[in-house]
Design an enzyme around this catalytic site. Structure first.
Site, PDB file in Angstrom:
ATOM      1  N   SER A   1      16.015  -3.992 -11.311  1.00 34.48           N
ATOM      2  CA  SER A   1      16.295  -2.755 -11.630  1.00 34.48           C
ATOM      3  C   SER A   1      17.393  -2.370 -12.755  1.00 34.48           C
ATOM      4  O   SER A   1      17.832  -3.355 -12.425  1.00 34.48           O
ATOM      5  CB  SER A   1      16.041  -1.670 -10.763  1.00 34.48           C
TER       6      SER A   1
ATOM      7  N   TYR B   1      18.752   1.965  -2.673  1.00 36.64           N
ATOM      8  CA  TYR B   1      17.954   0.931  -3.813  1.00 36.64           C
ATOM      9  C   TYR B   1      18.781   0.081  -4.548  1.00 36.64           C
ATOM     10  O   TYR B   1      18.711  -0.693  -4.263  1.00 36.64           O
ATOM     11  CB  TYR B   1      16.861   2.132  -4.202  1.00 36.64           C
TER      12      TYR B   1
HETATM   13  N1  LIG Z   1       9.303   2.950 -12.052  1.00 36.96           N
HETATM   14  C1  LIG Z   1      10.544   2.531 -12.063  1.00 36.96           C
HETATM   15  O1  LIG Z   1      10.562   3.854 -12.417  1.00 36.96           O
HETATM   16  C2  LIG Z   1      10.783   1.370 -11.457  1.00 36.96           C
HETATM   17  C3  LIG Z   1      12.071   0.774 -12.107  1.00 36.96           C
HETATM   18  C4  LIG Z   1      13.467  -0.363 -11.998  1.00 36.96           C
HETATM   19  C5  LIG Z   1      12.091  -0.609 -10.888  1.00 36.96           C
HETATM   20  N2  LIG Z   1      11.278  -0.752 -10.282  1.00 36.96           N
HETATM   21  C6  LIG Z   1      10.251  -1.970  -9.600  1.00 36.96           C
HETATM   22  O2  LIG Z   1       8.936  -2.192 -10.239  1.00 36.96           O
HETATM   23  C7  LIG Z   1       8.417  -2.525  -9.207  1.00 36.96           C
HETATM   24  C8  LIG Z   1       6.830  -1.734  -8.536  1.00 36.96           C
HETATM   25  O3  LIG Z   1       7.110   0.000  -8.746  1.00 36.96           O
HETATM   26  P1  LIG Z   1       6.636   0.602  -9.832  1.00 36.96           P
HETATM   27  O4  LIG Z   1       7.223   1.304 -10.155  1.00 36.96           O
HETATM   28  O5  LIG Z   1       4.474   0.270 -11.100  1.00 36.96           O
HETATM   29  O6  LIG Z   1       5.839   1.422  -8.880  1.00 36.96           O
HETATM   30  P2  LIG Z   1       4.296   1.746  -7.153  1.00 36.96           P
HETATM   31  O7  LIG Z   1       3.459   2.309  -8.747  1.00 36.96           O
HETATM   32  O8  LIG Z   1       4.722   2.344  -5.942  1.00 36.96           O
HETATM   33  O9  LIG Z   1       4.493   0.524  -7.095  1.00 36.96           O
HETATM   34  C9  LIG Z   1       5.277  -0.621  -6.439  1.00 36.96           C
HETATM   35  C10 LIG Z   1       4.110  -1.139  -5.673  1.00 36.96           C
HETATM   36  O10 LIG Z   1       4.565  -2.315  -4.270  1.00 36.96           O
HETATM   37  C11 LIG Z   1       3.221  -2.076  -3.083  1.00 36.96           C
HETATM   38  N3  LIG Z   1       3.858  -2.806  -1.754  1.00 36.96           N
HETATM   39  C12 LIG Z   1       4.541  -1.264  -1.374  1.00 36.96           C
HETATM   40  N4  LIG Z   1       5.170  -2.281  -0.716  1.00 36.96           N
HETATM   41  C13 LIG Z   1       4.282  -3.423   0.065  1.00 36.96           C
HETATM   42  C14 LIG Z   1       4.518  -3.883   0.785  1.00 36.96           C
HETATM   43  N5  LIG Z   1       5.209  -3.607   1.467  1.00 36.96           N
HETATM   44  N6  LIG Z   1       3.643  -5.052   0.851  1.00 36.96           N
HETATM   45  C15 LIG Z   1       2.932  -5.187   0.039  1.00 36.96           C
HETATM   46  N7  LIG Z   1       2.989  -4.127  -1.529  1.00 36.96           N
HETATM   47  C16 LIG Z   1       4.506  -3.958  -1.621  1.00 36.96           C
HETATM   48  C17 LIG Z   1       2.586  -1.138  -3.943  1.00 36.96           C
HETATM   49  O11 LIG Z   1       1.002  -1.226  -3.544  1.00 36.96           O
HETATM   50  P3  LIG Z   1       0.645  -1.103  -2.056  1.00 36.96           P
HETATM   51  O12 LIG Z   1       1.168   0.289  -1.308  1.00 36.96           O
HETATM   52  O13 LIG Z   1      -1.042  -1.046  -1.841  1.00 36.96           O
HETATM   53  O14 LIG Z   1       1.051  -1.970  -1.032  1.00 36.96           O
HETATM   54  C18 LIG Z   1       2.340  -0.935  -5.145  1.00 36.96           C
HETATM   55  O15 LIG Z   1       1.651  -1.545  -5.894  1.00 36.96           O
HETATM   56  C19 LIG Z   1       8.959  -2.559  -7.598  1.00 36.96           C
HETATM   57  O16 LIG Z   1      10.344  -3.168  -7.262  1.00 36.96           O
HETATM   58  C20 LIG Z   1      10.468  -1.365  -8.566  1.00 36.96           C
HETATM   59  O17 LIG Z   1      11.233  -1.172  -7.161  1.00 36.96           O
HETATM   60  C21 LIG Z   1      10.575  -0.077 -10.682  1.00 36.96           C
END
Ligand SMILES: NC(=O)c1ccc[n+]([C@@H]2O[C@H](COP(=O)([O-])OP(=O)(O)OC[C@H]3O[C@@H](n4cnc5c(N)ncnc54)[C@H](OP(=O)(O)O)[C@@H]3O)[C@@H](O)[C@H]2O)c1
Length: 257
Positions: free
Chosen positions: A135, A149
């Site tokens: 991130s 985080y």
């Molecule tokens: N959105 C943002 O603003 C942003 C910015 C920078 C970086 N990121 C990073 O991008 C990545 C994806 O995030 P996103 O934005 O797509 O959010 P999201 O829609 O909340 O997706 C998170 C994903 O991680 C999975 N997950 C969470 N805990 C898990 C576990 N214990 N085992 C297996 N799967 C797990 C969830 O699936 P289940 O709940 O089905 O397990 C879901 O598919 C993350 O690493 C996040 O830190 C996001």
């Protein structure tokens, strides 16, 4: 795209969108996460070969099972994307032991499990690509409400760079990348520990399709680091080259975010 690509955290958001994107480009995709129905729905849209594996990446044995089932189905893994992760909304002053432990488990140890599970296979083939989804908060701590985080993503950046250094000489065709999005319009904010702002409602949120395209481009052209928007690298450089970091921190985008 003739690659076998494993994406963790692929039941929603960035992971799901990436899986669909590369699946439609011809890749053989493995999607992993805990929510089975959502995962199966993503798999259906991620190319004819896609495989859904229900797994909790905070459990080392389950991550090993993702590797075993992927190899049983496809015989190889070309790209492993440690994308699963979770946010948290608390200031440093409010953090509990459990808050910090959860962030390290879901954002750092999960990726370490993935690295350690897939690396023997990649070393045997002398090729592969590991991508850790970090991130902007893994580089500049501009949202104090995301304190732990942000700390966990900084830790992930270090492990990623250290692994890259270790492999560089002996395994030049095993690539290790960090991918750094800013705010992305996904459920991330809603899923954050202790709630907090909905990422999709923030005016500067980047569409998830753009972020998945940038990630797919990193898969096609491996390099050490890739940001989801062109201007982000300069923001990082400005922060680290400032004579007085506190001055930068007192101005937007740091204030009240
Ligand atoms: N959105 C943002 O603003 C942003 C910015 C920078 C970086 N990121 C990073 O991008 C990545 C994806 O995030 P996103 O934005 O797509 O959010 P999201 O829609 O909340 O997706 C998170 C994903 O991680 C999975 N997950 C969470 N805990 C898990 C576990 N214990 N085992 C297996 N799967 C797990 C969830 O699936 P289940 O709940 O089905 O397990 C879901 O598919 C993350 O690493 C996040 O830190 C996001």
């Amino acid at each position: 795209m003739d690659k076998v690509i494993v994406v963790t955290g692929a039941s929603s958001g960035i992971g799901a969108t990436l899986a669909r994107e590369v699946g439609q480009m011809g890749a053989s995709v493995v999607v992993a996460a805990r929510r089975e129905a959502e995962l199966q729905a993503v798999a259906k849209e991620s190319g004819a070969n896609a495989l859904a594996i229900v797994a909790d990446v905070t459990r080392r044995e389950e991550v090993k099972r993702i590797v075993a089932q992927s190899l049983a189905r496809f015989g190889r893994i070309d790209v492993w994307v440690n994308n699963a992760g979770r946010g948290l909304s608390r200031s440093v002053e409010q953090l509990t032991d459990e808050d910090l432990d959860e962030m390290m488990l879901v954002n750092v140890k999960s990726a370490l499990y993935g690295i350690q599970a897939v690396l023997p296979h990649m070393k045997e083939r002398k090729r592969g690509h590991i991508i850790n989804v970090s991130s902007m908060l893994g580089r500049i701590p501009f949202a104090s409400v995301r304190s732990a985080y942000s700390a966990s993503k900084h830790a992930l950046m270090s492990l990623t760079a250290n692994l890259r250094v270790d492999l560089h000489a002996a395994f030049p065709d095993i690539h290790v990348s960090s991918f750094l999005p800013g705010v992305v319009a996904t459920d991330f904010g809603l899923n954050a520990r202790h709630g907090g702002p909905d990422s999709r409602a923030l005016p500067y949120a980047q569409p998830v399709s753009e972020v998945a395209q940038a990630l797919a481009e990193l898969i096609e052209h491996p390099r050490a680091e890739a940001y989801s928007r062109p201007g982000y690298q300069k923001q990082v450089a400005d922060y680290y080259s400032a004579e007085d970091v506190a001055m930068i921190e007192s101005r937007p985008p740091f204030v009240n975010r």
